[in-house]
Motif scaffolding. Structure first.
Motif, PDB file in Angstrom:
ATOM      1  N   VAL A 102       0.844  -1.196   0.000  1.00 30.84           N
ATOM      2  CA  VAL A 102       0.000   0.000   0.000  1.00 30.84           C
ATOM      3  C   VAL A 102       0.877   1.243   0.000  1.00 30.84           C
ATOM      4  N   LYS A 103       0.630   2.128  -0.940  1.00 32.52           N
ATOM      5  CA  LYS A 103       1.430   3.346  -1.039  1.00 32.52           C
ATOM      6  C   LYS A 103       0.973   4.353   0.013  1.00 32.52           C
ATOM      7  N   ALA A 104       1.941   4.943   0.718  1.00 32.16           N
ATOM      8  CA  ALA A 104       1.627   5.897   1.776  1.00 32.16           C
ATOM      9  C   ALA A 104       1.017   7.172   1.201  1.00 32.16           C
ATOM     10  N   PHE A 105       0.124   7.772   1.957  1.00 32.94           N
ATOM     11  CA  PHE A 105      -0.542   9.021   1.593  1.00 32.94           C
ATOM     12  C   PHE A 105       0.501  10.112   1.371  1.00 32.94           C
ATOM     13  N   SER A 106       0.271  10.936   0.362  1.00 37.24           N
ATOM     14  CA  SER A 106       1.251  11.955  -0.049  1.00 37.24           C
ATOM     15  C   SER A 106       1.665  12.892   1.081  1.00 37.24           C
ATOM     16  N   LEU A 107       0.747  13.258   1.959  1.00 35.38           N
ATOM     17  CA  LEU A 107       1.083  14.180   3.042  1.00 35.38           C
ATOM     18  C   LEU A 107       2.161  13.595   3.945  1.00 35.38           C
ATOM     19  N   LEU A 108       2.181  12.263   4.056  1.00 42.47           N
ATOM     20  CA  LEU A 108       3.096  11.588   4.966  1.00 42.47           C
ATOM     21  C   LEU A 108       4.475  11.379   4.351  1.00 42.47           C
ATOM     22  N   ARG A 151       3.963  20.507   6.932  1.00 49.32           N
ATOM     23  CA  ARG A 151       4.467  21.644   7.718  1.00 49.32           C
ATOM     24  C   ARG A 151       3.477  22.807   7.758  1.00 49.32           C
ATOM     25  N   ASP A 152       2.504  22.824   6.837  1.00 53.43           N
ATOM     26  CA  ASP A 152       1.518  23.896   6.793  1.00 53.43           C
ATOM     27  C   ASP A 152       0.360  23.679   7.762  1.00 53.43           C
ATOM     28  N   LEU A 153       0.289  22.495   8.353  1.00 53.63           N
ATOM     29  CA  LEU A 153      -0.865  22.116   9.167  1.00 53.63           C
ATOM     30  C   LEU A 153      -0.532  22.117  10.653  1.00 53.63           C
ATOM     31  N   ASP A 154      -1.565  22.283  11.441  1.00 53.07           N
ATOM     32  CA  ASP A 154      -1.442  22.122  12.884  1.00 53.07           C
ATOM     33  C   ASP A 154      -0.936  20.702  13.161  1.00 53.07           C
ATOM     34  N   PRO A 155       0.080  20.532  13.999  1.00 53.12           N
ATOM     35  CA  PRO A 155       0.601  19.189  14.291  1.00 53.12           C
ATOM     36  C   PRO A 155      -0.470  18.209  14.767  1.00 53.12           C
ATOM     37  N   ARG A 156      -1.520  18.719  15.406  1.00 50.32           N
ATOM     38  CA  ARG A 156      -2.588  17.818  15.859  1.00 50.32           C
ATOM     39  C   ARG A 156      -3.352  17.228  14.680  1.00 50.32           C
ATOM     40  N   ILE A 157      -3.479  18.014  13.595  1.00 49.79           N
ATOM     41  CA  ILE A 157      -4.129  17.494  12.389  1.00 49.79           C
ATOM     42  C   ILE A 157      -3.251  16.428  11.745  1.00 49.79           C
ATOM     43  N   VAL A 158      -1.962  16.697  11.657  1.00 47.62           N
ATOM     44  CA  VAL A 158      -1.039  15.728  11.076  1.00 47.62           C
ATOM     45  C   VAL A 158      -1.056  14.428  11.874  1.00 47.62           C
ATOM     46  N   GLU A 159      -1.107  14.545  13.188  1.00 50.37           N
ATOM     47  CA  GLU A 159      -1.163  13.360  14.044  1.00 50.37           C
ATOM     48  C   GLU A 159      -2.415  12.535  13.749  1.00 50.37           C
ATOM     49  N   GLN A 160      -3.531  13.212  13.532  1.00 49.73           N
ATOM     50  CA  GLN A 160      -4.773  12.513  13.208  1.00 49.73           C
ATOM     51  C   GLN A 160      -4.695  11.824  11.851  1.00 49.73           C
ATOM     52  N   VAL A 161      -4.049  12.472  10.878  1.00 49.39           N
ATOM     53  CA  VAL A 161      -3.886  11.856   9.561  1.00 49.39           C
ATOM     54  C   VAL A 161      -3.078  10.567   9.686  1.00 49.39           C
ATOM     55  N   TRP A 162      -1.989  10.623  10.423  1.00 52.45           N
ATOM     56  CA  TRP A 162      -1.183   9.418  10.652  1.00 52.45           C
ATOM     57  C   TRP A 162      -2.025   8.310  11.282  1.00 52.45           C
ATOM     58  N   GLU A 163      -2.711   8.641  12.346  1.00 53.61           N
ATOM     59  CA  GLU A 163      -3.450   7.631  13.085  1.00 53.61           C
ATOM     60  C   GLU A 163      -4.557   7.009  12.240  1.00 53.61           C
ATOM     61  N   ARG A 164      -5.289   7.834  11.511  1.00 52.88           N
ATOM     62  CA  ARG A 164      -6.387   7.303  10.701  1.00 52.88           C
ATOM     63  C   ARG A 164      -5.872   6.460   9.537  1.00 52.88           C
ATOM     64  N   PHE A 165      -4.767   6.899   8.937  1.00 53.04           N
ATOM     65  CA  PHE A 165      -4.188   6.121   7.839  1.00 53.04           C
ATOM     66  C   PHE A 165      -3.764   4.746   8.347  1.00 53.04           C
ATOM     67  N   ARG A 166      -3.067   4.729   9.457  1.00 55.08           N
ATOM     68  CA  ARG A 166      -2.611   3.458  10.031  1.00 55.08           C
ATOM     69  C   ARG A 166      -3.791   2.566  10.399  1.00 55.08           C
ATOM     70  N   ALA A 167      -4.782   3.132  11.073  1.00 59.36           N
ATOM     71  CA  ALA A 167      -5.924   2.348  11.530  1.00 59.36           C
ATOM     72  C   ALA A 167      -6.722   1.775  10.359  1.00 59.36           C
ATOM     73  N   ALA A 168      -6.810   2.521   9.260  1.00 60.13           N
ATOM     74  CA  ALA A 168      -7.592   2.057   8.112  1.00 60.13           C
ATOM     75  C   ALA A 168      -6.995   0.800   7.492  1.00 60.13           C
ATOM     76  N   LEU A 169      -5.690   0.610   7.630  1.00 57.07           N
ATOM     77  CA  LEU A 169      -5.029  -0.541   7.011  1.00 57.07           C
ATOM     78  C   LEU A 169      -5.001  -1.774   7.903  1.00 57.07           C
TER      79      LEU A 169
END
Length: 302
Positions: free
Chosen positions: A73-79, A105-123
């Motif tokens: 699975v290819k990682a999401f571009s933001l990551l 780097r343009d996003l609130d770190p809390r948003i980036v953390e959520q993107v990581w967590e949701r991407f991981r959990a979805a797989l």
């Protein structure tokens, strides 16, 4: 001698659907995945680079494929530090007033953390089904070798656990003659699979076709040799049909790599019409004819 799995990047490319590779009557997403999984033991999911997948969709991938089938699975571009469309983020995480593209780097770190967590959990459904190979982190050409970028690779590894990651570079400094041993030693020390590539040479993002084992899992991706590599049209970039002779020259190198790993994933990413599927089948046949080469056969259809 480890086992070699051969497959392609994507089973839903528009030009593939138009090519006639799928039999008449195979028209729904479920039918296409089931048919593909009866032809190959391995596939790479590229759509996840453009937008994070829904867990329900990932669960369907697991349910619609036979035992032993494997997804990379290819990682999401933001990551992977690529530019990302704001609309690719989950609605509740999209920043107001964002421009055309944004970076982590343009996003609130809390948003980036959520993107990581949701991407991981979805797989996780693929991991639970024993069908997840590795999450491919393809880093951009502006990601050169250096301490900070090594630390980021390790951060990606940590954030994805218990999912496994593999690493592909598009900056030549990682595989230059003076840095190659350092890069491979770094990956080996953390058990990170190095993604070997076959791609056009002479461009800013060109990486030489170094075949080296850094883990018990190895990955090789074939991008073709299109003379339109700099095109913004993805099909012009990857629309390359390997000749039988090119595949025969690669086969012994893949066999030797397979001898150093438990499992080797070989993925044709020359995704235009049925080029990847045709070449993958040809390459699997060549490998199967080599002595001391174990190639996983077509899976039984579910």
């Amino acid at each position: 001698m480890g086992e070699i799995l051969v497959g392609t990047a994507s089973w839903t490319d528009k030009t593939l659907l138009e090519s006639g590779w799928y039999p008449p009557g195979v028209t729904t997403p479920e039918e296409r995945l089931r048919h593909y999984a009866g032809e190959f033991p391995l596939v790479e999911v590229d759509s996840t680079y453009y937008a994070p997948p829904a867990e329900a969709t990932v669960r369907l991938w697991a349910e619609r494929t036979p035992p032993g089938f494997v997804f990379d699975v290819k990682a999401f571009s933001l990551l992977t530090r690529h530019p990302t469309r704001p609309g690719a983020l989950p609605k509740d995480l999209r920043p107001g007033g964002a421009g055309k593209n944004l970076y982590a780097r343009d996003l609130d770190p809390r948003i980036v953390e959520q993107v990581w967590e949701r991407f991981r959990a979805a797989l996780l459904p693929l991991l639970e089904a024993g069908k997840l190979g590795a999450v491919l982190f393809q880093f951009p050409r502006w990601f050169p070798i250096g301490r900070a970028n090594k630390h980021y690779i390790l951060e990606c590894r940590r954030r994805c656990e218990p999912l496994r990651i593999s690493v592909e570079f598009r900056n030549h400094t990682w595989m230059s003659e003076e840095n190659r041993a350092e890069t491979l030693d770094f990956l080996r020390s953390y058990g990170l699979p190095y993604v070997c590539v076959d791609m056009p040479q002479g461009y800013p993002d060109s990486v030489p076709p170094v075949v080296a084992a850094t883990s018990d899992l190895e990955v090789v991706r074939f991008h073709g040799h299109s003379d339109r590599w700099t095109s913004h049209d993805i099909h012009e970039r990857f629309g390359y049909h390997y000749s039988p002779e090119e595949l025969r020259r690669w086969a012994p190198r893949l066999r030797d790599l397979g001898a150093e790993a438990t499992t080797t994933h070989v993925l044709m990413n020359n995704c235009y019409r049925d080029y990847a599927q045709t070449n993958a089948r040809q390459l699997a046949a060549v490998l199967a004819g080599l002595p001391d080469c174990e190639v996983r056969p077509r899976p039984a259809r579910p």
